[in-house]
Design a protein around this motif. Sequence first.
Motif, PDB file in Angstrom:
ATOM      1  N   LEU A 213       9.128  14.525  -4.557  1.00  0.00           N
ATOM      2  CA  LEU A 213       8.741  13.160  -5.337  1.00  0.00           C
ATOM      3  C   LEU A 213       7.316  13.485  -5.805  1.00  0.00           C
ATOM      4  O   LEU A 213       7.061  12.910  -6.941  1.00  0.00           O
ATOM      5  N   TYR A 214       6.429  13.885  -4.981  1.00  0.00           N
ATOM      6  CA  TYR A 214       4.981  14.109  -5.493  1.00  0.00           C
ATOM      7  C   TYR A 214       4.348  15.284  -4.503  1.00  0.00           C
ATOM      8  O   TYR A 214       4.817  15.382  -3.385  1.00  0.00           O
ATOM      9  N   GLY A 215       3.250  15.787  -5.080  1.00  0.00           N
ATOM     10  CA  GLY A 215       2.564  16.606  -4.097  1.00  0.00           C
ATOM     11  C   GLY A 215       1.042  16.328  -4.388  1.00  0.00           C
ATOM     12  O   GLY A 215       0.732  16.315  -5.515  1.00  0.00           O
ATOM     13  N   ILE A 216       0.237  16.164  -3.451  1.00  0.00           N
ATOM     14  CA  ILE A 216      -0.984  15.845  -3.236  1.00  0.00           C
ATOM     15  C   ILE A 216      -1.654  16.975  -2.879  1.00  0.00           C
ATOM     16  O   ILE A 216      -1.584  17.734  -1.899  1.00  0.00           O
ATOM     17  N   ARG A 217      -3.218  17.576  -3.684  1.00  0.00           N
ATOM     18  CA  ARG A 217      -3.760  18.575  -3.159  1.00  0.00           C
ATOM     19  C   ARG A 217      -5.076  18.081  -2.813  1.00  0.00           C
ATOM     20  O   ARG A 217      -5.794  17.300  -3.327  1.00  0.00           O
ATOM     21  N   GLY A 218      -5.455  18.930  -1.876  1.00  0.00           N
ATOM     22  CA  GLY A 218      -6.968  18.423  -1.489  1.00  0.00           C
ATOM     23  C   GLY A 218      -7.506  19.607  -0.553  1.00  0.00           C
ATOM     24  O   GLY A 218      -7.118  20.678  -0.285  1.00  0.00           O
ATOM     25  N   GLU A 219      -8.699  19.215   0.400  1.00  0.00           N
ATOM     26  CA  GLU A 219      -9.416  20.118   0.996  1.00  0.00           C
ATOM     27  C   GLU A 219      -8.916  20.309   2.538  1.00  0.00           C
ATOM     28  O   GLU A 219      -9.541  21.123   3.098  1.00  0.00           O
ATOM     29  N   SER A 220      -8.353  19.375   2.951  1.00  0.00           N
ATOM     30  CA  SER A 220      -7.969  19.260   4.424  1.00  0.00           C
ATOM     31  C   SER A 220      -6.475  18.406   4.691  1.00  0.00           C
ATOM     32  O   SER A 220      -6.147  17.339   3.586  1.00  0.00           O
ATOM     33  N   PRO A 221      -5.746  18.889   5.527  1.00  0.00           N
ATOM     34  CA  PRO A 221      -4.725  18.138   5.829  1.00  0.00           C
ATOM     35  C   PRO A 221      -4.987  16.452   6.125  1.00  0.00           C
ATOM     36  O   PRO A 221      -4.306  15.872   5.741  1.00  0.00           O
ATOM     37  N   ARG A 222      -6.208  16.341   7.008  1.00  0.00           N
ATOM     38  CA  ARG A 222      -6.463  14.924   7.231  1.00  0.00           C
ATOM     39  C   ARG A 222      -6.728  14.073   6.025  1.00  0.00           C
ATOM     40  O   ARG A 222      -6.238  12.942   5.968  1.00  0.00           O
ATOM     41  N   ALA A 223      -7.419  14.690   5.003  1.00  0.00           N
ATOM     42  CA  ALA A 223      -7.491  13.970   3.795  1.00  0.00           C
ATOM     43  C   ALA A 223      -6.160  13.583   2.751  1.00  0.00           C
ATOM     44  O   ALA A 223      -5.955  12.626   2.350  1.00  0.00           O
ATOM     45  N   LEU A 224      -5.399  14.630   3.157  1.00  0.00           N
ATOM     46  CA  LEU A 224      -4.037  14.384   2.362  1.00  0.00           C
ATOM     47  C   LEU A 224      -3.405  13.666   3.037  1.00  0.00           C
ATOM     48  O   LEU A 224      -2.275  12.863   2.452  1.00  0.00           O
ATOM     49  N   ILE A 225      -2.858  13.258   4.384  1.00  0.00           N
ATOM     50  CA  ILE A 225      -2.485  12.565   5.039  1.00  0.00           C
ATOM     51  C   ILE A 225      -2.804  10.990   4.828  1.00  0.00           C
ATOM     52  O   ILE A 225      -2.069   9.876   4.557  1.00  0.00           O
ATOM     53  N   ARG A 226      -4.213  10.866   4.677  1.00  0.00           N
ATOM     54  CA  ARG A 226      -4.865   9.650   4.198  1.00  0.00           C
ATOM     55  C   ARG A 226      -4.321   9.252   2.899  1.00  0.00           C
ATOM     56  O   ARG A 226      -3.871   8.112   2.508  1.00  0.00           O
ATOM     57  N   ALA A 227      -4.384  10.195   2.032  1.00  0.00           N
ATOM     58  CA  ALA A 227      -4.040   9.780   0.466  1.00  0.00           C
ATOM     59  C   ALA A 227      -2.501   9.668   0.692  1.00  0.00           C
ATOM     60  O   ALA A 227      -2.078   8.448  -0.293  1.00  0.00           O
ATOM     61  N   HIS A 228      -1.657  10.187   1.394  1.00  0.00           N
ATOM     62  CA  HIS A 228      -0.419  10.069   1.448  1.00  0.00           C
ATOM     63  C   HIS A 228       0.213   8.663   1.793  1.00  0.00           C
ATOM     64  O   HIS A 228       0.833   8.056   1.213  1.00  0.00           O
ATOM     65  N   GLN A 229      -0.657   8.148   2.642  1.00  0.00           N
ATOM     66  CA  GLN A 229      -0.261   6.842   3.194  1.00  0.00           C
ATOM     67  C   GLN A 229      -0.689   5.739   2.242  1.00  0.00           C
ATOM     68  O   GLN A 229      -0.537   4.504   2.398  1.00  0.00           O
ATOM     69  N   MET A 230      -1.626   6.069   1.244  1.00  0.00           N
ATOM     70  CA  MET A 230      -2.105   5.008   0.481  1.00  0.00           C
ATOM     71  C   MET A 230      -1.099   5.017  -1.009  1.00  0.00           C
ATOM     72  O   MET A 230      -1.174   4.031  -1.862  1.00  0.00           O
ATOM     73  N   ILE A 231      -0.297   5.978  -1.219  1.00  0.00           N
ATOM     74  CA  ILE A 231       0.696   5.781  -2.374  1.00  0.00           C
ATOM     75  C   ILE A 231       1.719   5.094  -2.201  1.00  0.00           C
ATOM     76  O   ILE A 231       2.396   5.078  -1.169  1.00  0.00           O
ATOM     77  N   LYS A 232       2.237   4.139  -2.896  1.00  0.00           N
ATOM     78  CA  LYS A 232       3.570   3.135  -2.904  1.00  0.00           C
ATOM     79  C   LYS A 232       4.464   3.674  -4.117  1.00  0.00           C
ATOM     80  O   LYS A 232       4.184   4.294  -4.931  1.00  0.00           O
ATOM     81  N   VAL A 233       5.584   3.891  -3.212  1.00  0.00           N
ATOM     82  CA  VAL A 233       6.808   4.469  -4.056  1.00  0.00           C
ATOM     83  C   VAL A 233       7.856   3.344  -4.076  1.00  0.00           C
ATOM     84  O   VAL A 233       7.961   2.456  -3.187  1.00  0.00           O
ATOM     85  N   GLY A 234       8.910   3.499  -4.874  1.00  0.00           N
ATOM     86  CA  GLY A 234       9.963   2.709  -5.071  1.00  0.00           C
ATOM     87  C   GLY A 234      11.233   3.375  -4.626  1.00  0.00           C
ATOM     88  O   GLY A 234      12.198   2.738  -4.988  1.00  0.00           O
ATOM     89  N   GLU A 235      11.091   4.086  -3.818  1.00  0.00           N
ATOM     90  CA  GLU A 235      12.242   5.179  -3.354  1.00  0.00           C
ATOM     91  C   GLU A 235      12.003   5.743  -2.201  1.00  0.00           C
ATOM     92  O   GLU A 235      10.890   5.702  -1.562  1.00  0.00           O
ATOM     93  N   LYS A 236      12.946   5.961  -1.378  1.00  0.00           N
ATOM     94  CA  LYS A 236      13.102   6.679  -0.121  1.00  0.00           C
ATOM     95  C   LYS A 236      12.277   7.836  -0.046  1.00  0.00           C
ATOM     96  O   LYS A 236      12.748   8.654  -0.733  1.00  0.00           O
ATOM     97  N   ILE A 237      11.496   8.079   0.891  1.00  0.00           N
ATOM     98  CA  ILE A 237      10.943   9.528   0.913  1.00  0.00           C
ATOM     99  C   ILE A 237      11.751  10.190   2.399  1.00  0.00           C
ATOM    100  O   ILE A 237      11.784   9.746   3.312  1.00  0.00           O
ATOM    101  N   GLU A 238      12.278  11.423   1.942  1.00  0.00           N
ATOM    102  CA  GLU A 238      13.139  11.984   3.060  1.00  0.00           C
ATOM    103  C   GLU A 238      12.347  12.617   4.056  1.00  0.00           C
ATOM    104  O   GLU A 238      12.643  12.695   5.185  1.00  0.00           O
ATOM    105  N   ARG A 239      11.295  13.100   3.822  1.00  0.00           N
ATOM    106  CA  ARG A 239      10.381  14.155   4.638  1.00  0.00           C
ATOM    107  C   ARG A 239       9.187  14.527   3.672  1.00  0.00           C
ATOM    108  O   ARG A 239       9.138  14.365   2.573  1.00  0.00           O
ATOM    109  N   TYR A 240       8.215  14.908   4.535  1.00  0.00           N
ATOM    110  CA  TYR A 240       6.928  15.551   3.748  1.00  0.00           C
ATOM    111  C   TYR A 240       6.350  16.809   4.742  1.00  0.00           C
ATOM    112  O   TYR A 240       6.761  16.785   5.867  1.00  0.00           O
ATOM    113  N   CYS A 241       5.869  17.848   4.068  1.00  0.00           N
ATOM    114  CA  CYS A 241       5.369  18.972   4.436  1.00  0.00           C
ATOM    115  C   CYS A 241       4.031  19.226   4.028  1.00  0.00           C
ATOM    116  O   CYS A 241       3.602  19.011   2.979  1.00  0.00           O
TER     117      CYS A 241
END
Length: 419
Positions: A213-241
């Motif tokens: 669905l999307y891929g966010i790139r960054g300097e740390s896992p913590r920053a990525l999780i914060r960014a992931h929580q801010m993104i709004k989508v109109g479909e179900k996310i099955e999982r993330y890694c």
Amino acid sequence: MLHVGIDDTDSPSGMCTTYVSCLIIEKLKVCGYTIKGYPRLIRLNPFAPHKTRGNGAVSFRVEVQGGDEVEKVKDVVLSLVSKLSEFKNDDTNPGVVFYEGKIYDSLKRFALNAIRRILTIEDARRLADKIGAEVYEYKNGRGIIGALAAIGCPLPDKTYELIAYRVPENYGKKRKIDKESVRRMDKETYPETFDNIDNDYIAIEPHTPCPILYGIRGESPRALIRAHQMIKVGEKIERYCIFETNQHTDQHIQRVDSISQMRQFSCYLVSGEVKDGPRVIEGGHVFFTLKDNTGEIECAAYEPTKDFRKTIMKLRPGDKVKVFGGIGVHGTLNIEKIKIEHVKPLIRYENPICSCGKRMKSAGKNKGFKCPNCGKKSNAQKIPKKIPRSLKEGYYEVPTCARRHLSKQLIRMGIKGCS
């Protein structure tokens, strides 16, 4: 510790090696196994003729106790690779590698060569035999090259990517990502995350029918999780890694002392002098020739690099530059970044000014000058006048929409780019 490497399970029409690995890791965890650290996403040579769609291989480490557990892990891995790989595509040739032992220098060198040069399946087989790695080849088995490289790749510099996956029924459908939420996320998390959006282009969104669905790139896992929580989508996310990766580290770039040392299908940092003025061809691609005392090479800023081409168009013969880029199928150096080291002054020669204040005109060949106002003659020389150049010395990079996976942003290099 059992190292598992996987590559080449995808095709232009679907699937993704990161997704296959994500499902495998989840299944192993359910079976009670411990995955050590983050799985690794290793991008390989961007100019390899047989590269996969995403040109990335994956590896991860599993804690095992004894041979029985090793065999059970292998069964899980091979079963899911066999089930999920895009075997119908002629260019999909999966490879799986299992390895227990030290990451020797020979394995590290192999990985760097897979990122910087061209390796063969036989190269991978020889190394696997030498270090005692167990390889599984599907079809022609080309994927074992990337699978070995993903296990052995050293990461003195690394970034992370959080990849969110779609539910299968949405594969191939238009992705429903709220652009404004991406814009806000980028504003609040940059530079801890980067290359999220480029004007109206959502850079975190793939444009293929794959599970991502999307891929966010960054300097740390913590920053990525914060960014992931801010993104709004109109479909179900099955999982993330979250993957540890060599993306945006310039690991593919080799420093060379001369143009003559460069080879096709490899990536370099090379210095030289601009030989000729830039030229534009059909499609909006811009070219110029770089030279040194050993040879010359054509450099290109292609249309997708957008306004970066305006910088290249300002180059003039005699300018000194450093070019970061790779040599493609046509033997052209594709520019990723450029450092303008010296801007050669442009000189225009003008007729002298008469004592009466008027500019003199030529009195004829080898006859000096004559003033059209008062008639006074002079044997003075033409006056050199420096023409201002709009090109500034410094670093310039291609925009987010044109950046390769491995290319290191100036912000990550601690360099302020010119505009």
